[in-house]
Enzyme design. Structure first.
Site, mmCIF file in Angstrom:
data_model
loop_
_atom_site.group_PDB
_atom_site.id
_atom_site.type_symbol
_atom_site.label_atom_id
_atom_site.label_comp_id
_atom_site.label_asym_id
_atom_site.label_seq_id
_atom_site.Cartn_x
_atom_site.Cartn_y
_atom_site.Cartn_z
ATOM 1 N N CYS A 156 -27.621 -9.853 86.983
ATOM 2 C CA CYS A 156 -27.702 -8.248 87.155
ATOM 3 C C CYS A 156 -29.158 -7.797 87.238
ATOM 4 C CB CYS A 156 -26.911 -7.895 85.770
ATOM 5 S SG CYS A 156 -27.175 -6.116 85.728
ATOM 6 N N LYS A 186 -30.167 -1.403 93.208
ATOM 7 C CA LYS A 186 -30.164 0.044 93.237
ATOM 8 C C LYS A 186 -31.927 0.535 93.509
ATOM 9 C CE LYS A 186 -26.198 -0.328 91.808
ATOM 10 N NZ LYS A 186 -26.432 -1.666 92.539
ATOM 11 N N GLY A 220 -17.016 -9.063 103.629
ATOM 12 C CA GLY A 220 -16.541 -8.398 102.305
ATOM 13 C C GLY A 220 -16.885 -7.044 102.358
ATOM 14 N N GLU A 268 -13.704 -7.067 106.468
ATOM 15 C CA GLU A 268 -12.851 -7.306 105.224
ATOM 16 C C GLU A 268 -11.454 -7.913 105.507
ATOM 17 O OE1 GLU A 268 -11.058 -7.359 102.002
ATOM 18 O OE2 GLU A 268 -13.387 -6.662 101.784
ATOM 19 N N VAL A 283 -12.571 -14.123 108.818
ATOM 20 C CA VAL A 283 -13.581 -14.757 109.439
ATOM 21 C C VAL A 283 -13.056 -16.198 109.565
ATOM 22 C CG1 VAL A 283 -15.742 -15.454 109.216
ATOM 23 C CG2 VAL A 283 -15.336 -13.179 108.474
ATOM 24 N N ALA A 313 -21.632 -5.585 84.376
ATOM 25 C CA ALA A 313 -22.739 -5.800 83.344
ATOM 26 C C ALA A 313 -22.408 -4.998 81.898
ATOM 27 C CB ALA A 313 -24.257 -5.474 83.822
ATOM 28 N N HIS A 349 -24.731 24.648 83.345
ATOM 29 C CA HIS A 349 -24.457 25.266 84.732
ATOM 30 C C HIS A 349 -25.965 25.659 85.459
ATOM 31 C CE1 HIS A 349 -22.772 27.495 88.283
ATOM 32 N NE2 HIS A 349 -23.879 28.735 87.517
#
Length: 466
Positions: free
Chosen positions: A47, A56, A188, A211, A245, A322, A447
């Site tokens: 991770c 990320k 994938g 896929e 594939v 994770a 808001h």
């Protein structure tokens, strides 16, 4: 002369320093247990080093680049915006080093002994497990197995050669790639595949996703998954669905679709067809821990079939996430400490950090109906939230909320749009606590926020008051 080896005694041994392992060690250490954690690579596991955090970091760089390149609708012009891939990778490495160091310091503060070595379970006697590493033995009445998972590698022609040549990549290698592939084929259409397809397309690659299923994003809501696919297609990413594939060539991926053999140009290929639990090679068989289809089954307290031995994280094959590992670690430690706790996966969130983000928690509408739940559903666009309109420009944004009509509770939430990864937490809390509609309506939401979509959905589904 006979040499006697004295084992180091502790209360808990943890095998694996990924999210499940390091959090279990931290929680146990904070509770006063003496803990030894073994990690053969780097703390943080897949991770932190090869998955969640590095990906990320790359995706954020892509977002900044895309904003700079396409800021005109927002009144921003940035000429000659460029993405410097080596610089992106250097920043990713800095982020990872910083967080790995943070995990190490946290464990030290909790009094955990970290042994950076390959550990092997060597036996169990009188209720104590023995683990050996670097010629030393360690004993404890409790063992938590958190050995994680590894990428599945397809046994197809050209895969081994491509891996050796650096043309075929797993999640590990793709996050260190310092060049932008001219043609990237992603095998994938799950989380990792879609996130990397998004990143490299934004960075300048021509991307094709192949896929085997007839849809992307696995168990996500079919309508929202299709909307995400269509958003990608409008951006220029190609999809071959219902395709298998058959081979990887030096300059292409060969696949079959609708009875025809086709080729997708590929300078690089990303293998992203799933992960499998790591259960071999560290001595499970010496203490009789059962495995099932390559994973370690556990009960709702994360106990294996052997007393005092627990398993958490990907190695259990339950949820390879994770945050699932974090919670399982807490349950395992609580059980060791004799505290009542148990795993409940009913409100386990899943997220794709693509643009737009896709997130869900709880049941789908079909799952709810299959369980005999009379459903009431609210589907509405994110445009009901003023902040979403202010911060996006014709970006996809949809929300679907599934309620139990009899119990008047939320049982499922599916989101496609900006901040979905943050909003889904609130929906998960509503599902996990079983809060009735009347109480949900009383919650005050700031808001303007995109999270107001939750309040809007509740009132759309239940306009009446009582």
């Amino acid at each position: 002369m006979t040499t006697t080896t004295t084992a180091t005694n502790c209360d808990l041994i943890v095998l694996g320093g990924g999210p499940g392992g390091y959090l279990a060690a931290e929680r146990a250490g904070q509770a006063g247990l003496s803990v030894v954690l073994f990690e053969k690579n780097r703390l943080g596991g897949v991770c932190l080093n090869e998955g969640c955090i590095p990906s990320k970091t790359l995706l954020h760089s892509a977002k900044v680049f895309d904003h700079a390149k396409n800021g005109t609708p927002f009144g921003v012009t940035a000429d000659n915006a460029k993405l410097d891939q080596p610089a992106v990778i250097r920043r990713k490495d800095r982020v990872v080093r910083r967080l790995v160091a943070g995990v190490g310091q946290t464990l030290k503060n909790a009094g955990v002994t970290v042994v950076n070595a390959t550990a092997t379970i060597t036996g169990r006697q009188n209720g104590r497990v023995t683990v050996s590493a670097d010629g030393a033995d360690y004993e404890a009445p409790n063992l938590i197995i958190a050995t994680g998972s590894e990428a599945v590698r397809l046994p197809l022609p050209g895969i081994a050669e491509g891996l050796a040549a650096g043309r075929v990549l797993t999640n590990r290698e793709v996050l260190d790639l310092t060049v932008i592939p001219e043609h990237l084929v992603v095998i994938g259409g799950g989380v990792i595949g879609l996130e990397m397809a998004d990143y490299f397309h934004t960075a300048g690659s021509e991307v094709t996703v192949i896929e085997m299923l007839d849809h992307i994003a696995g168990p996500a809501d079919p309508g929202l998954a299709l909307a995400l696919q269509q958003s990608f297609e409008r951006a220029g990413i190609r999809f071959a669905l219902g395709a298998r594939v058959t081979a990887v060539e030096p300059d292409a991926v060969v696949y079959s679709q609708n009875g025809e053999t086709r080729r997708a140009p590929a300078t690089h290929v990303l293998l992203s067809v799933g992960r499998r639990a790591v259960t071999a090679g560290f001595g499970l068989e010496t203490i009789g821990v059962s495995t099932e289809r390559g994973r370690i089954p556990v009960d709702d307290r994360c106990r294996t079939n052997v007393a005092g031995v627990y398993a958490v994280g990907d190695v259990t094959g339950e949820w390879m996430l994770a945050h699932a590992a974090y919670r399982e670690a807490e349950v395992a430690v609580a059980t060791i400490l004799g505290r009542p706790d148990r795993m409940d996966y009913a409100a386990m969130p899943s997220v794709l950090y693509t643009r737009p983000e896709l997130a869900w928690v709880g049941l789908s509408e079909n799952e709810a109906i299959a369980r005999g739940i009379t459903t009431r559903t609210a589907s509405l666009p994110f445009a009901y939230a003023g902040r979403f309109v202010a911060e996006t420009e014709r970006s996809p944004g949809e929300a679907k909320f599934i309620f139990d009509e009899r119990r008047r509770t939320l049982v499922g939430c599916h989101l496609l749009g900006s901040y979905a990864s943050e909003i889904i937490t609130s929906a998960g809390l509503l599902i996990g606590t079983g809060l009735p509609v009347e109480q949900m309506k009383r919650q005050i939401v700031p808001h303007p926020t995109v999270a107001e979509i939750i309040r809007e959905a509740i009132w759309h589904a239940w306009p009446e008051t009582r």
